[in-house]
Scaffold this motif. Sequence first.
Motif, PDB file in Angstrom:
ATOM      1  N   GLU A 147       0.804  -1.227   0.000  1.00 46.04           N
ATOM      2  CA  GLU A 147       0.000   0.000   0.000  1.00 46.04           C
ATOM      3  C   GLU A 147       0.835   1.274   0.000  1.00 46.04           C
ATOM      4  N   ASP A 148       2.150   1.144   0.113  1.00 40.11           N
ATOM      5  CA  ASP A 148       3.039   2.297  -0.032  1.00 40.11           C
ATOM      6  C   ASP A 148       3.335   2.594  -1.504  1.00 40.11           C
ATOM      7  N   THR A 149       2.893   1.740  -2.390  1.00 39.78           N
ATOM      8  CA  THR A 149       3.114   1.949  -3.817  1.00 39.78           C
ATOM      9  C   THR A 149       2.452   3.245  -4.271  1.00 39.78           C
ATOM     10  N   ALA A 150       3.260   4.114  -4.883  1.00 38.27           N
ATOM     11  CA  ALA A 150       2.766   5.430  -5.308  1.00 38.27           C
ATOM     12  C   ALA A 150       3.895   6.182  -6.000  1.00 38.27           C
ATOM     13  N   VAL A 151       3.533   7.290  -6.615  1.00 43.61           N
ATOM     14  CA  VAL A 151       4.526   8.270  -7.037  1.00 43.61           C
ATOM     15  C   VAL A 151       4.775   9.196  -5.848  1.00 43.61           C
ATOM     16  N   TYR A 152       6.038   9.349  -5.494  1.00 36.41           N
ATOM     17  CA  TYR A 152       6.413  10.168  -4.347  1.00 36.41           C
ATOM     18  C   TYR A 152       6.957  11.510  -4.833  1.00 36.41           C
ATOM     19  N   TYR A 153       6.436  12.574  -4.236  1.00 34.93           N
ATOM     20  CA  TYR A 153       6.789  13.930  -4.618  1.00 34.93           C
ATOM     21  C   TYR A 153       7.467  14.664  -3.463  1.00 34.93           C
ATOM     22  N   CYS A 154       8.491  15.398  -3.803  1.00 32.73           N
ATOM     23  CA  CYS A 154       9.136  16.317  -2.888  1.00 32.73           C
ATOM     24  C   CYS A 154       8.533  17.703  -3.112  1.00 32.73           C
ATOM     25  N   ALA A 155       8.344  18.460  -2.042  1.00 34.99           N
ATOM     26  CA  ALA A 155       7.746  19.789  -2.178  1.00 34.99           C
ATOM     27  C   ALA A 155       8.320  20.728  -1.129  1.00 34.99           C
ATOM     28  N   ALA A 156       8.257  22.011  -1.427  1.00 35.89           N
ATOM     29  CA  ALA A 156       8.801  23.048  -0.545  1.00 35.89           C
ATOM     30  C   ALA A 156       7.724  24.050  -0.181  1.00 35.89           C
ATOM     31  N   SER A 157       7.788  24.524   1.057  1.00 38.63           N
ATOM     32  CA  SER A 157       6.825  25.511   1.526  1.00 38.63           C
ATOM     33  C   SER A 157       7.536  26.561   2.372  1.00 38.63           C
ATOM     34  N   PHE A 158       7.039  27.776   2.322  1.00 36.89           N
ATOM     35  CA  PHE A 158       7.576  28.835   3.174  1.00 36.89           C
ATOM     36  C   PHE A 158       7.166  28.660   4.627  1.00 36.89           C
ATOM     37  N   ASP A 159       6.176  27.828   4.857  1.00 37.49           N
ATOM     38  CA  ASP A 159       5.613  27.705   6.195  1.00 37.49           C
ATOM     39  C   ASP A 159       5.563  26.243   6.622  1.00 37.49           C
ATOM     40  N   TYR A 160       6.145  25.923   7.752  1.00 37.87           N
ATOM     41  CA  TYR A 160       6.227  24.529   8.217  1.00 37.87           C
ATOM     42  C   TYR A 160       4.844  23.940   8.481  1.00 37.87           C
ATOM     43  N   GLU A 161       3.977  24.679   9.105  1.00 40.29           N
ATOM     44  CA  GLU A 161       2.641  24.157   9.372  1.00 40.29           C
ATOM     45  C   GLU A 161       1.894  23.900   8.065  1.00 40.29           C
ATOM     46  N   ALA A 162       2.077  24.782   7.107  1.00 37.50           N
ATOM     47  CA  ALA A 162       1.433  24.608   5.806  1.00 37.50           C
ATOM     48  C   ALA A 162       2.000  23.414   5.052  1.00 37.50           C
ATOM     49  N   ALA A 163       3.232  23.012   5.405  1.00 39.16           N
ATOM     50  CA  ALA A 163       3.889  21.916   4.685  1.00 39.16           C
ATOM     51  C   ALA A 163       3.273  20.566   4.994  1.00 39.16           C
ATOM     52  N   LYS A 164       2.316  20.535   5.880  1.00 39.44           N
ATOM     53  CA  LYS A 164       1.637  19.284   6.216  1.00 39.44           C
ATOM     54  C   LYS A 164       0.399  19.076   5.345  1.00 39.44           C
ATOM     55  N   ASP A 165       0.204  19.938   4.388  1.00 42.38           N
ATOM     56  CA  ASP A 165      -0.958  19.855   3.506  1.00 42.38           C
ATOM     57  C   ASP A 165      -0.511  20.166   2.085  1.00 42.38           C
ATOM     58  N   LYS A 166      -0.982  19.401   1.139  1.00 47.55           N
ATOM     59  CA  LYS A 166      -0.544  19.619  -0.241  1.00 47.55           C
ATOM     60  C   LYS A 166      -0.905  21.001  -0.742  1.00 47.55           C
ATOM     61  N   ASP A 167      -1.964  21.585  -0.225  1.00 45.75           N
ATOM     62  CA  ASP A 167      -2.371  22.920  -0.668  1.00 45.75           C
ATOM     63  C   ASP A 167      -1.462  24.016  -0.096  1.00 45.75           C
ATOM     64  N   GLY A 168      -0.606  23.636   0.844  1.00 43.25           N
ATOM     65  CA  GLY A 168       0.277  24.610   1.462  1.00 43.25           C
ATOM     66  C   GLY A 168       1.666  24.657   0.858  1.00 43.25           C
ATOM     67  N   MET A 169       1.900  23.854  -0.169  1.00 40.24           N
ATOM     68  CA  MET A 169       3.225  23.783  -0.771  1.00 40.24           C
ATOM     69  C   MET A 169       3.364  24.793  -1.895  1.00 40.24           C
ATOM     70  N   ASP A 170       4.569  25.336  -2.022  1.00 40.93           N
ATOM     71  CA  ASP A 170       4.815  26.373  -3.016  1.00 40.93           C
ATOM     72  C   ASP A 170       5.521  25.849  -4.266  1.00 40.93           C
ATOM     73  N   TYR A 171       6.328  24.800  -4.101  1.00 39.35           N
ATOM     74  CA  TYR A 171       7.061  24.243  -5.228  1.00 39.35           C
ATOM     75  C   TYR A 171       7.009  22.714  -5.145  1.00 39.35           C
ATOM     76  N   TRP A 172       6.986  22.088  -6.330  1.00 38.72           N
ATOM     77  CA  TRP A 172       6.892  20.637  -6.416  1.00 38.72           C
ATOM     78  C   TRP A 172       7.934  20.083  -7.374  1.00 38.72           C
ATOM     79  N   GLY A 173       8.407  18.880  -7.053  1.00 33.99           N
ATOM     80  CA  GLY A 173       9.174  18.122  -8.016  1.00 33.99           C
ATOM     81  C   GLY A 173       8.236  17.328  -8.908  1.00 33.99           C
TER      82      GLY A 173
END
Length: 124
Positions: free
Chosen positions: A89-115
Amino acid sequence: QVQLVESGGGLVQAGGSLRLSCAASGRTFRRYAMGWFRQAPGKEREFVAAINWSGGSTYYSDSVKGRFTISRNNALNTVNLQMNSLKPEDTAVYYCAASFDYEAAKDKDGMDYWGKGTLVTVSS
């Protein structure tokens, strides 16, 4: 602005381990909180793990807690995800992402940049 490139995905048997890496460009990497997300076929992208700018604080989804470890090296502009005791069940595409805000980094809508992602397949 930061550009992110993931690597380390592949095929592994259940119970095995993989280490994902994310290389970031730009001089401002250490300003960002970083996160790993994943998206399985037919499912929404979901949060996996986050780490604050210094590496001193981390946060995990319940589904990976105790099995995955996120870390970063600000000198090398990298963030890693060590994945142990992998399950199908861990099978997936894994994405790295960056956010200006640590709390926001816990939600995909809070990320600013994506690989672009790296595929992890866990066979049973």
